[in-house]
Design an enzyme around this catalytic site. Sequence first.
Site, mmCIF file in Angstrom:
data_model
loop_
_atom_site.group_PDB
_atom_site.id
_atom_site.type_symbol
_atom_site.label_atom_id
_atom_site.label_comp_id
_atom_site.label_asym_id
_atom_site.label_seq_id
_atom_site.Cartn_x
_atom_site.Cartn_y
_atom_site.Cartn_z
ATOM 1 N N THR D 125 -26.735 -27.888 -18.235
ATOM 2 C CA THR D 125 -27.469 -29.099 -17.876
ATOM 3 C C THR D 125 -26.483 -30.226 -17.643
ATOM 4 O OG1 THR D 125 -28.720 -30.940 -18.822
ATOM 5 C CG2 THR D 125 -27.895 -29.308 -20.370
ATOM 6 N N ASP D 127 -27.327 -33.129 -17.730
ATOM 7 C CA ASP D 127 -27.820 -34.240 -18.554
ATOM 8 C C ASP D 127 -27.232 -34.239 -19.948
ATOM 9 O OD1 ASP D 127 -29.459 -35.220 -16.527
ATOM 10 O OD2 ASP D 127 -31.042 -33.781 -17.017
#
Lengths: 341, 341, 341, 341
Positions: D125, D127
Amino acid sequence: MRIGVLTSGGDCPGLNAVIRSVVHRGTDVHGDEIVGIEDGFLGLIEGRTRPVSHDDVTGLLTLGGTILGSARVRRDRIAWAVDNARTLARDVGIDALITIGGEGTLTAAKMFSDAGLPVVGVPKTIDNDIDATDVTFGFDTAVHVATEAIDRLKTTAESHQRVMVVELMGRHTGWITLTAGMAGGAHGILIPEKPFDIEAVARMVEDRFSRGKKFAIIAVAEGAAPLPGTLRFDHGAVDQYGHQTFGGIGNRLAHELEDLLGKEARPVILGHTQRGGTPTARDRVLATRFGWHAVEAVHQGAFGHFTALRRNDIRLVPVGDAVTRLKTVPKDRWAESEAVL
Amino acid sequence: MRIGVLTSGGDCPGLNAVIRSVVHRGTDVHGDEIVGIEDGFLGLIEGRTRPVSHDDVTGLLTLGGTILGSARVRRDRIAWAVDNARTLARDVGIDALITIGGEGTLTAAKMFSDAGLPVVGVPKTIDNDIDATDVTFGFDTAVHVATEAIDRLKTTAESHQRVMVVELMGRHTGWITLTAGMAGGAHGILIPEKPFDIEAVARMVEDRFSRGKKFAIIAVAEGAAPLPGTLRFDHGAVDQYGHQTFGGIGNRLAHELEDLLGKEARPVILGHTQRGGTPTARDRVLATRFGWHAVEAVHQGAFGHFTALRRNDIRLVPVGDAVTRLKTVPKDRWAESEAVL
Amino acid sequence: MRIGVLTSGGDCPGLNAVIRSVVHRGTDVHGDEIVGIEDGFLGLIEGRTRPVSHDDVTGLLTLGGTILGSARVRRDRIAWAVDNARTLARDVGIDALITIGGEGTLTAAKMFSDAGLPVVGVPKTIDNDIDATDVTFGFDTAVHVATEAIDRLKTTAESHQRVMVVELMGRHTGWITLTAGMAGGAHGILIPEKPFDIEAVARMVEDRFSRGKKFAIIAVAEGAAPLPGTLRFDHGAVDQYGHQTFGGIGNRLAHELEDLLGKEARPVILGHTQRGGTPTARDRVLATRFGWHAVEAVHQGAFGHFTALRRNDIRLVPVGDAVTRLKTVPKDRWAESEAVL
Amino acid sequence: MRIGVLTSGGDCPGLNAVIRSVVHRGTDVHGDEIVGIEDGFLGLIEGRTRPVSHDDVTGLLTLGGTILGSARVRRDRIAWAVDNARTLARDVGIDALITIGGEGTLTAAKMFSDAGLPVVGVPKTIDNDIDATDVTFGFDTAVHVATEAIDRLKTTAESHQRVMVVELMGRHTGWITLTAGMAGGAHGILIPEKPFDIEAVARMVEDRFSRGKKFAIIAVAEGAAPLPGTLRFDHGAVDQYGHQTFGGIGNRLAHELEDLLGKEARPVILGHTQRGGTPTARDRVLATRFGWHAVEAVHQGAFGHFTALRRNDIRLVPVGDAVTRLKTVPKDRWAESEAVL
């Protein structure tokens, strides 16, 4: 048509972009077959070729180096190849050849064309020393890499109140050093075209320190030479292995400046990082345009010519004096660069 | 001499490098005093100036933006300034002025010179649309930033079998889009000079996918326009806030391609990142040379002229048609860029 | 409070970011006065200081080097400074001191604290060899620069079927070489922790070529050493000027591999470019957080401690074994890196 | 063994580096056959696979995206795949599977393992919101790209005395915005974890201008939200096409700040450039290590586990709460970032 393509001489960012462009223009637009010749003229002589398709050039725009490989070939073997041009062309099955290389390669382009193997040349040198074109691909990338290095060296030099000597590529001409030196704000720019006086360089550095500046950056081309007899240390020009890159002018200069100034001076030899890796946007575009126009030149029968940039246009230039005449840094550029000191 | 310098119009990488070069050449070589005029012609009108010394320009070579600031000024106020040129010059105490700006600023240079305030111009536009010079500083940096973005978008587009539409700067000319598009290997390059047919763009993308390619990149200039009536969705050109940058051609195009192709299409609007930050080596050198020659022009009395690059040399060009004539992308460059698709 | 700050030892990207952060946190939040001490402990001893205000640190986040300067000081002078800690603190008018430096500096932090000059340390080494913190700022930037260089060297190596030997920083530990070597996909990674067998390196390269690979990249730390007696050439370790960087392990290794393999091998010595210039985003953030927490530590009275990263948190660690224990590359990391060959 | 590998979910720099590492470790060391599964779980369900050899992964270390492709798959289809795990494994002929993906993919890893298809997970990810690992690959690259953009925007903002609002990725967590904001020296950092007060943001900007600062940079995560009712303009959250990226928080915020402050405010939406292209050195190394340890985990039979970074070591973590628990930016990090304002 069946068009051969080969890359010759030293590595240069943009070679693959030319190959890609030749394939795109040749196969997609003219329906040509593109024959990749391996390791420059060596592959032509030895008949080592492979077809290069649209898929084979995927991703080449940003890839440094050359997928065809490159090798230096002795002049006598090239002469032999010229004598046997027709046979070699028939053996590898090509109607025409696009050679991407430096001065020697471009000259060969004419010889092969005269001998019955029609050739169009694409100029290639990171040194940017070919007179007939405003600039060559690879040069901008070399300058970009060298400038980034100077940017990084500056802060270290300043923090430690040091003199940094950065040796850049350019055996015979100073274009990379002049351009990267100006772009990096180097305080001394030493190029082959202009023998330097070590005492004058030392004075310039002392002037800077006396004005409260805490460091100095000297950009020196590997081919820059001192005025006869002004470098007192004669060792170091070539190291114990005979490798130019080990103990070149950068090392000697740093050593002497340290000796003259009584300040820390450190050499940095950028070396091969200047001629590899992803090309800059400018070099990608120039290489792509050269490849595009080389294919057009083949179809126009403009053999014995090579591609050149004039202002913003690509022109076809007949091989001749323009090639062999070395483009050196003119005096008025020295003045501009001195003004930046 | 006391030489004023001002920067006018939009931000452009290299402005500070010009200021630095003017100070280096003016103060170090000619013993000039350099007077910085704040916020372009506004500072001239309001008499807001400050001396700019050698120390003030330390580090400016690599610094984007302009330390003098810049502001757009209404034409009628500039007209007023021209009428009061002598007085303004006396009030801020300058003998001559170097103006760094776009077409309007260069035109003003001539008007001020005629009105008794001797001005030398330095051309500035990231759009590279001034005909009299081969290239302008800032352009190479904008292309560099845009190309890096396209390089990054490609892998995402390929991984997700997407169409990526990247909107680049260029309201009236397509130089940034053409150059970055070619450098990034964009499959479609849409520029203001050449109204595009949305159906043709969609067909090109479908052709790519039918040939087994998994993605497509479309580079579109913010000023590119479709053939009349070919974009069915009329909304989106301007967003609900009236900001051009929010819902421009990039967004509309992505939306329509998604609709036409039934494939994911995503817009990326690079916006201001293209006009800020550290200049490329090429732009630093061009800006430095322009500043150097602008100072020389002042001392030669070549007023009403501006600096221009011709091949590898800097020339002084009289302000005139050359300035106001917009350099647009010529047809032969369209062909070159199409060949890369 | 009046808080002194000094930077000690070699240049390291992020030093200025720490100074900036100390000023931001100290002045804006605690109302402290920040006193910059010039050239490390030398400035403390000689009483050379200057106030550092919020405006003075504008732009420092991205600026390499240290605006305070740095100088190496003999241990006996530091011992003297410790003995006179209270006096020196009074003379320069500081209540506490933040020292940004390597192992020696951190050790001094404890000694000064014990001697009555309260000190908080911030660890600094591009070599990343301090055991008490997961990583130090500057390291990521050094790895970034080295990796970019390896990326560029690869294409040249491949085009010319060469072995490239790139010498990276690290006299005592191999973290930069291990990390940049893995990031650049080097085929051989030679570090000080693991004496290498030149024959084994040559065999690995031959294996690659026998598998049809056309090049090899060897990343070697400047402090890497061969197994005793396996390098037959004893010259070159130190060049004629006594500068380690001129004829170090990179040059010797390239020379010997060329000799053993009968293939072109070229050395590239990155040198100081690894420790200068703009820090990476990661280093900027780590340096900023260290500065922030150092100021908090001062106000908490956590003297004789230094800032350290543990996972994603900053901790205050007492100076002690943790500092003097060198963090070397553990065996399980060797295995990981070999797997990448 | 025959080990399948698939990539699932959004693009992320480092995916190809994991694939390369799996092939290197699996084939070279363990003699495994690596089976590439196309377009994530879709390829597993549809039996679309291809062998991936050592040669197939040449050059993948630096290549963004994923050569295996990725597609989002409906949960019910994944549930079906789990029910038929054994059959699918037999059909594509794999003994074990390495899945590279986000939270959903990791959870599936456990379900497949329980259902008879042994799976090891690799977290992915940009993020960086997976709690069980200190960091995920791709994050550092996203931060690098975002920081470079902020660096460039600063000079334009300053030259034109503007407020720049840069919208960065992060729908649910603010790690990219916090980190790039701190690295870029943003003056406001707005993240999903902390609803913002538009009036407070406006006051902060006014404070800066009142202190003589000429610009401000606001970094806002796409998922950042204002305190209920504090944004007076309700339109613009989603544009007329229903695309979040067109008229998101960045645009709304810029519009409102311009309205509140009476100063130019401009939005820049970085978008997909954050998740594509060449990974940073740090991400290349982390991805390579994850791939290496995933293969080892398969041979150790540590199924239902995934690779995680703890300090400087790679650990195998059982899939469970650790996965589904979102790692959000903790309060003490807010304080650190505010100190930088």
